[in-house]
Design a protein around this motif. Structure first.
Motif, short mmCIF file in Angstrom:
data_model
loop_
_atom_site.label_atom_id
_atom_site.label_comp_id
_atom_site.label_asym_id
_atom_site.label_seq_id
_atom_site.Cartn_x
_atom_site.Cartn_y
_atom_site.Cartn_z
N VAL A 15 27.12 -2.04 55.92
CA VAL A 15 27.41 -0.66 56.34
C VAL A 15 28.91 -0.44 56.38
O VAL A 15 29.42 0.59 55.91
N ALA A 16 29.65 -1.41 56.90
CA ALA A 16 31.12 -1.28 56.95
C ALA A 16 31.70 -1.21 55.54
O ALA A 16 32.59 -0.40 55.27
N ALA A 17 31.19 -2.06 54.65
CA ALA A 17 31.69 -2.05 53.26
C ALA A 17 31.39 -0.72 52.60
O ALA A 17 32.24 -0.17 51.89
N ARG A 18 30.19 -0.18 52.81
CA ARG A 18 29.85 1.12 52.23
C ARG A 18 30.81 2.20 52.71
O ARG A 18 31.23 3.06 51.95
N GLY A 19 31.13 2.16 54.00
CA GLY A 19 32.08 3.14 54.54
C GLY A 19 33.45 3.01 53.89
O GLY A 19 34.08 4.00 53.55
N ARG A 20 33.90 1.77 53.72
CA ARG A 20 35.21 1.56 53.08
C ARG A 20 35.18 1.98 51.61
O ARG A 20 36.14 2.54 51.09
N VAL A 21 34.06 1.72 50.94
CA VAL A 21 33.92 2.13 49.54
C VAL A 21 33.97 3.65 49.44
O VAL A 21 34.69 4.20 48.59
N ARG A 22 33.22 4.35 50.30
CA ARG A 22 33.24 5.82 50.26
C ARG A 22 34.64 6.35 50.56
O ARG A 22 35.13 7.25 49.88
N ALA A 23 35.26 5.80 51.58
CA ALA A 23 36.61 6.25 51.94
C ALA A 23 37.60 5.95 50.83
O ALA A 23 38.46 6.78 50.50
N GLY A 24 37.47 4.78 50.22
CA GLY A 24 38.38 4.42 49.13
C GLY A 24 38.21 5.32 47.92
O GLY A 24 39.18 5.80 47.34
N GLY A 25 36.96 5.58 47.54
CA GLY A 25 36.71 6.47 46.40
C GLY A 25 37.24 7.86 46.66
O GLY A 25 37.87 8.48 45.79
N ARG A 75 46.59 -3.10 47.24
CA ARG A 75 46.16 -2.22 48.34
C ARG A 75 44.64 -2.14 48.42
O ARG A 75 44.06 -2.15 49.50
N VAL A 76 43.98 -2.08 47.27
CA VAL A 76 42.52 -2.04 47.26
C VAL A 76 41.97 -3.35 47.83
O VAL A 76 41.08 -3.34 48.68
N ALA A 77 42.51 -4.48 47.40
CA ALA A 77 42.04 -5.79 47.87
C ALA A 77 42.22 -5.93 49.37
O ALA A 77 41.38 -6.53 50.05
N HIS A 78 43.28 -5.37 49.91
CA HIS A 78 43.55 -5.45 51.35
C HIS A 78 42.43 -4.79 52.16
O HIS A 78 42.09 -5.25 53.25
N HIS A 79 41.85 -3.74 51.63
CA HIS A 79 40.82 -2.98 52.36
C HIS A 79 39.40 -3.45 52.06
O HIS A 79 38.44 -2.94 52.65
N LEU A 80 39.24 -4.40 51.15
CA LEU A 80 37.91 -4.90 50.81
C LEU A 80 37.88 -6.43 50.93
O LEU A 80 38.01 -7.14 49.93
N PRO A 81 37.69 -6.95 52.13
CA PRO A 81 37.74 -8.40 52.33
C PRO A 81 36.49 -9.15 51.86
O PRO A 81 36.53 -10.37 51.74
N GLU A 82 35.39 -8.48 51.59
CA GLU A 82 34.13 -9.17 51.30
C GLU A 82 34.23 -10.21 50.17
O GLU A 82 33.71 -11.30 50.33
N GLU A 143 33.28 5.81 43.63
CA GLU A 143 32.45 5.15 44.65
C GLU A 143 31.44 4.21 43.98
O GLU A 143 31.23 3.08 44.44
N VAL A 144 30.81 4.66 42.92
CA VAL A 144 29.83 3.83 42.21
C VAL A 144 30.53 2.62 41.59
O VAL A 144 30.04 1.49 41.69
N LEU A 145 31.67 2.83 40.96
CA LEU A 145 32.43 1.73 40.36
C LEU A 145 32.79 0.69 41.41
O LEU A 145 32.53 -0.50 41.23
N LEU A 146 33.36 1.13 42.51
CA LEU A 146 33.79 0.21 43.55
C LEU A 146 32.60 -0.49 44.20
O LEU A 146 32.64 -1.70 44.46
N SER A 147 31.51 0.23 44.43
CA SER A 147 30.30 -0.39 45.00
C SER A 147 29.78 -1.50 44.09
O SER A 147 29.42 -2.59 44.56
#
Length: 153
Positions: A15-25, A75-82, A143-147
């Motif tokens: 859920v947290a990753a989805r939120g970050r993906v939406r916010a990032g996109g 910057r993208v990598a910083h916000h996506l630690p998974e 969003e789809v690309l990043l997901s």
């Protein structure tokens, strides 16, 4: 940690990753929406460098493009630690930046049709239904690309 605790922690992480993906996109799309000239240039550049210049100039252009993508990828990598620090940068972030540029150029071109296409949209509801709105289409595409990249990492 019990199995149910692990499942709950995993669900919270997704859920947290989805939120970050939406916010990032949304954030990246908004940055491009606010810079239409940049979008126009990105859309025009795809067919030029590899076809109309020497191999040396094409290689120099590619090296510069990779160097220019390094900071945004960080910057993208910083916000996506998974995916983990190394894989986040190499796999997710860098591919996201490259995909963003390709998607931006393609969506921009299709969202800004020629006069003939605009006339077709006016006359016929079928093609008009396929008309793209730049901001929404780019946001959804990113969003789809990043997901997908996060899921594959």
């Amino acid at each position: 940690m019990s199995g149910s605790d692990q499942a709950e922690a995993s669900a919270r992480s997704v859920v947290a990753a989805r939120g970050r993906v939406r916010a990032g996109g949304a954030c990246v799309a908004r940055a491009f929406v606010e810079r239409p000239v940049r979008c126009d240039l990105i859309g025009a550049r795809a067919a030029v460098p590899e076809r109309n210049v020497s191999p040396q100039v094409a290689a120099q252009y590619t090296r510069a493009a990779i160097a220019n993508a390094t900071a945004p990828a960080g910057r993208v990598a910083h916000h996506l630690p998974e995916p983990g620090e190394r894989d986040a940068f190499r796999f997710v972030a860098f591919r996201f930046v490259a995909g963003t540029l390709m998607d931006t150029g393609a969506v921009w071109a299709h969202a800004h049709p020629s006069a003939a296409m605009l006339a077709a949209y006016e006359e016929d509801p079928f093609p008009a239904a396929l008309r793209l709105v730049f901001a929404a289409t780019l946001r959804e595409t990113l969003e789809v690309l990043l997901s997908g990249l996060v899921a594959r990492a």
